[in-house]
Design an enzyme around this catalytic site. Structure first.
Site, PDB file in Angstrom:
ATOM      1  N   SER A  16      61.507 -51.874  23.702  1.00 44.81           N
ATOM      2  CA  SER A  16      60.797 -51.388  24.879  1.00 44.81           C
ATOM      3  C   SER A  16      59.325 -51.792  24.836  1.00 44.81           C
ATOM      4  O   SER A  16      58.998 -52.977  24.841  1.00 44.81           O
ATOM      5  CB  SER A  16      60.974 -49.874  24.983  1.00 44.81           C
ATOM      6  OG  SER A  16      60.567 -49.395  26.236  1.00 44.81           O
ATOM      7  N   ASP A  21      69.291 -50.889  33.220  1.00 43.55           N
ATOM      8  CA  ASP A  21      68.199 -50.150  32.577  1.00 43.55           C
ATOM      9  C   ASP A  21      67.539 -49.292  33.653  1.00 43.55           C
ATOM     10  O   ASP A  21      67.127 -49.805  34.697  1.00 43.55           O
ATOM     11  CB  ASP A  21      67.185 -51.129  31.979  1.00 43.55           C
ATOM     12  CG  ASP A  21      66.142 -50.447  31.107  1.00 43.55           C
ATOM     13  OD1 ASP A  21      65.549 -49.454  31.567  1.00 43.55           O
ATOM     14  OD2 ASP A  21      65.921 -50.910  29.977  1.00 43.55           O
ATOM     15  N   HIS A  41      68.837 -48.242  28.665  1.00 46.11           N
ATOM     16  CA  HIS A  41      67.564 -48.591  28.038  1.00 46.11           C
ATOM     17  C   HIS A  41      67.671 -48.429  26.531  1.00 46.11           C
ATOM     18  O   HIS A  41      67.820 -47.313  26.010  1.00 46.11           O
ATOM     19  CB  HIS A  41      66.437 -47.712  28.582  1.00 46.11           C
ATOM     20  CG  HIS A  41      65.089 -48.047  28.027  1.00 46.11           C
ATOM     21  ND1 HIS A  41      64.484 -49.269  28.269  1.00 46.11           N
ATOM     22  CD2 HIS A  41      64.242 -47.362  27.222  1.00 46.11           C
ATOM     23  CE1 HIS A  41      63.317 -49.305  27.659  1.00 46.11           C
ATOM     24  NE2 HIS A  41      63.152 -48.162  27.006  1.00 46.11           N
TER      25      HIS A  41
END
Length: 361
Positions: free
Chosen positions: A167, A298, A327
């Site tokens: 991320s 996501d 995610h």
């Protein structure tokens, strides 16, 4: 995936490290997948780490009494007689994560078992390290990654290093690789971004969509609490802003980026921040073997079409885009392994990319 992407992955498939992703039963919804990946209990086995404190920034002018900014890494070294030759995997967590995040520990366990050294890096202030960092962390601190790499190379004389970022951490390691380009340290052998935050402006807007407000409120509460701790630890820097009551008027992460990150991070405003730190701006300069995994479902990470095209066209990049995965989750049916598909393929990518003598196989 596009036909072009499949073509680029042909060699990977033949080498055995890549397999198509199939979501675990009942997890073909991006939100459900994301939450399951975050909350399902896990088990790992790692030796006790060696702590490494790395200075990443000199004391802030006018606030020298607070000292420099440092970050804490947890290192798991293979035995001294083989340490230099083994691949060293540096893992960087996402927003409000830490070196103890589940995906960090899961990847660390896999890499350690494969014979690699492992360095679990905390971003500034994360993992209970607020006292070491008078300055704030944000998505542009790629120099912190560079300092960690420099430190472990100089201390240990390592021959091969790979970076893994999830991320926000994905943006950091990719930005680091892109900024250095062909001038990256010779020891840097591979870079991996899982659900990387490469396009910040569109992802910030997505986080504020109604269906994603749960995530945004979680992040915002945590970040506001962090400013409160900063005000307690470094009152001359943060207490005037905290006492102003402006934090109570922040209702989105964009508000936080506008009022806190821009103010204390040296940006003109949120738009300047989003543009300046996006790793998508240097994606064409990735010059070491790179793996990027992104899911179309996501909930809040968005990738612009032009970013996707640059990744596909860069010969150094293996770009995998799945229909499902949420995610940072990518939970597959447990078929001979624990089902953490992204962790499995990224380790396969690293072991297939880096010469055998540096990971003990």
């Amino acid at each position: 995936m596009t036909a072009k992407t499949y073509t680029k992955l042909a060699a990977a498939i033949s080498n055995g490290w890549h397999s198509d992703f199939t979501p675990r039963r009942f997890l073909n919804n991006g939100h459900v997948m994301t939450l399951a990946g975050n909350f399902l209990p896990r088990h790992w086995s790692l030796p006790e780490p060696e702590e490494l404190l790395v200075e990443v920034e000199e004391p802030v002018k006018g606030y020298e009494a607070y000292g420099p900014t440092s970050i804490l890494c947890h290192c798991h070294w293979q035995p001294l007689d083989v340490r230099r030759e083994r691949l060293t995997v540096v893992l960087v967590h996402g927003l409000e994560g830490s070196s103890d995040s589940q995906y960090v520990l899961g990847n660390s366990t896999r890499a350690w078992a494969a014979g690699c050294n492992v360095v679990r890096m905390n971003m500034r202030s994360c993992g209970g390290t607020d006292r070491f960092s008078p300055t704030i962390y944000h998505s542009g601190r790629s120099n912190d990654v560079a300092r960690v790499v420099e430190e472990i190379l100089s201390r240990q004389g390592l021959q091969a290093v790979a970076m893994i970022g999830y991320s926000m951490g994905g943006n950091l390691v990719l930005k680091y690789a892109g900024e250095y380009g062909v001038d990256a340290p010779s020891a840097l052998k591979a870079v991996v971004g899982i659900s990387p935050l490469m396009d910040l402006a569109v992802s910030s807007a997505a986080l504020h969509e109604r269906q994603n407000r749960f995530y945004e409120k979680h992040f915002l509460r945590s970040m506001i609490d962090r400013v409160r701790r900063k005000a307690e630890l470094f009152p001359e820097m943060y207490l005037p802003y905290y006492a102003s009551g402006k934090l109570r008027r922040l209702h989105s992460m964009r508000d936080f980026d506008e009022q806190v990150v821009a103010r204390f991070g040296g940006f003109a405003n949120a738009d300047d921040y989003y543009y300046s730190v996006a790793s998508s701006r240097c994606a064409s300069q990735f010059s070491v073997p790179t793996l990027i995994v992104h899911s179309l479902d996501d909930p809040f990470i968005r990738m612009l079409p032009e970013t996707r095209q640059v990744l596909i066209e860069n010969p150094h990049v293996n770009f995998i885009e799945t229909h499902h995965g949420g995610h940072c989750a990518f939970l597959a049916p447990s078929a001979g392994y624990d089902g953490y598909w992204a962790e499995k393929i990224l380790l396969g990518f690293l072991l297939a990319t880096v010469p055998n003598q540096v990971h003990g196989s």
